[in-house]
Design a protein around this motif. Structure first.
Motif, PDB file in Angstrom:
ATOM      1  N   MET A   1       0.823  -1.215   0.000  1.00 32.26           N
ATOM      2  CA  MET A   1       0.000   0.000   0.000  1.00 32.26           C
ATOM      3  C   MET A   1       0.857   1.266   0.000  1.00 32.26           C
ATOM      4  O   MET A   1       0.394   2.316  -0.441  1.00 32.26           O
TER       5      MET A   1
ATOM      6  N   ASP B   1      -1.194   2.285  -5.615  1.00 28.64           N
ATOM      7  CA  ASP B   1      -2.607   2.510  -5.306  1.00 28.64           C
ATOM      8  C   ASP B   1      -3.452   1.284  -5.639  1.00 28.64           C
ATOM      9  O   ASP B   1      -4.656   1.271  -5.382  1.00 28.64           O
TER      10      ASP B   1
ATOM     11  N   ASN C   1      -5.452  -1.471  -1.739  1.00 26.34           N
ATOM     12  CA  ASN C   1      -6.140  -0.501  -0.895  1.00 26.34           C
ATOM     13  C   ASN C   1      -6.954  -1.253   0.151  1.00 26.34           C
ATOM     14  O   ASN C   1      -8.137  -1.493  -0.022  1.00 26.34           O
ATOM     15  N   TRP C   2      -6.304  -1.643   1.233  1.00 25.06           N
ATOM     16  CA  TRP C   2      -6.969  -2.388   2.297  1.00 25.06           C
ATOM     17  C   TRP C   2      -7.357  -1.442   3.423  1.00 25.06           C
ATOM     18  O   TRP C   2      -6.589  -0.572   3.822  1.00 25.06           O
TER      19      TRP C   2
END
Length: 96
Positions: free
Chosen positions: A26, A30, A33-34
């Motif tokens: 992350m 991009d 996206n957690w």
């Protein structure tokens, strides 16, 4: 310290290490996206997978059955992960 407790410590130590992979990804892209919920759910999934494998090792005495049980547990893990990630079965768990 017994072998079983060492194995359990390895399982518990491997979970945060594996969760660091998307955390580091992350920082550089991009594409990953957690949210915090994603990390928690994957942590629970990895913990369940590891503990189920440990239970299999401790409870099943016949070595010939180990590989089939391992394969079944791994398949269950992959299907659960895929359902939570993209909803391949369309259950409410995936938000479908």
């Amino acid at each position: 310290m017994t072998i079983a407790s060492k194995r359990l410590q390895i399982i518990l130590a491997a979970i945060p290490v594996l969760l660091c992979i998307p955390l580091f990804a992350m920082q550089f892209t991009d594409e990953v996206n957690w949210a915090i919920g994603d990390f928690l759910m994957m942590g629970v999934l990895l913990l369940g997978f590891g503990l189920l494998l440990e239970l299999c090792i401790r409870q099943i005495n016949k070595r010939q059955y180990h590989k089939w049980v391992y394969a079944g547990i791994f398949l269950l893990f992959l299907l659960s992960w895929a359902e939570l990630a993209v909803g391949i079965f369309g259950t409410p768990l995936a938000g479908s």
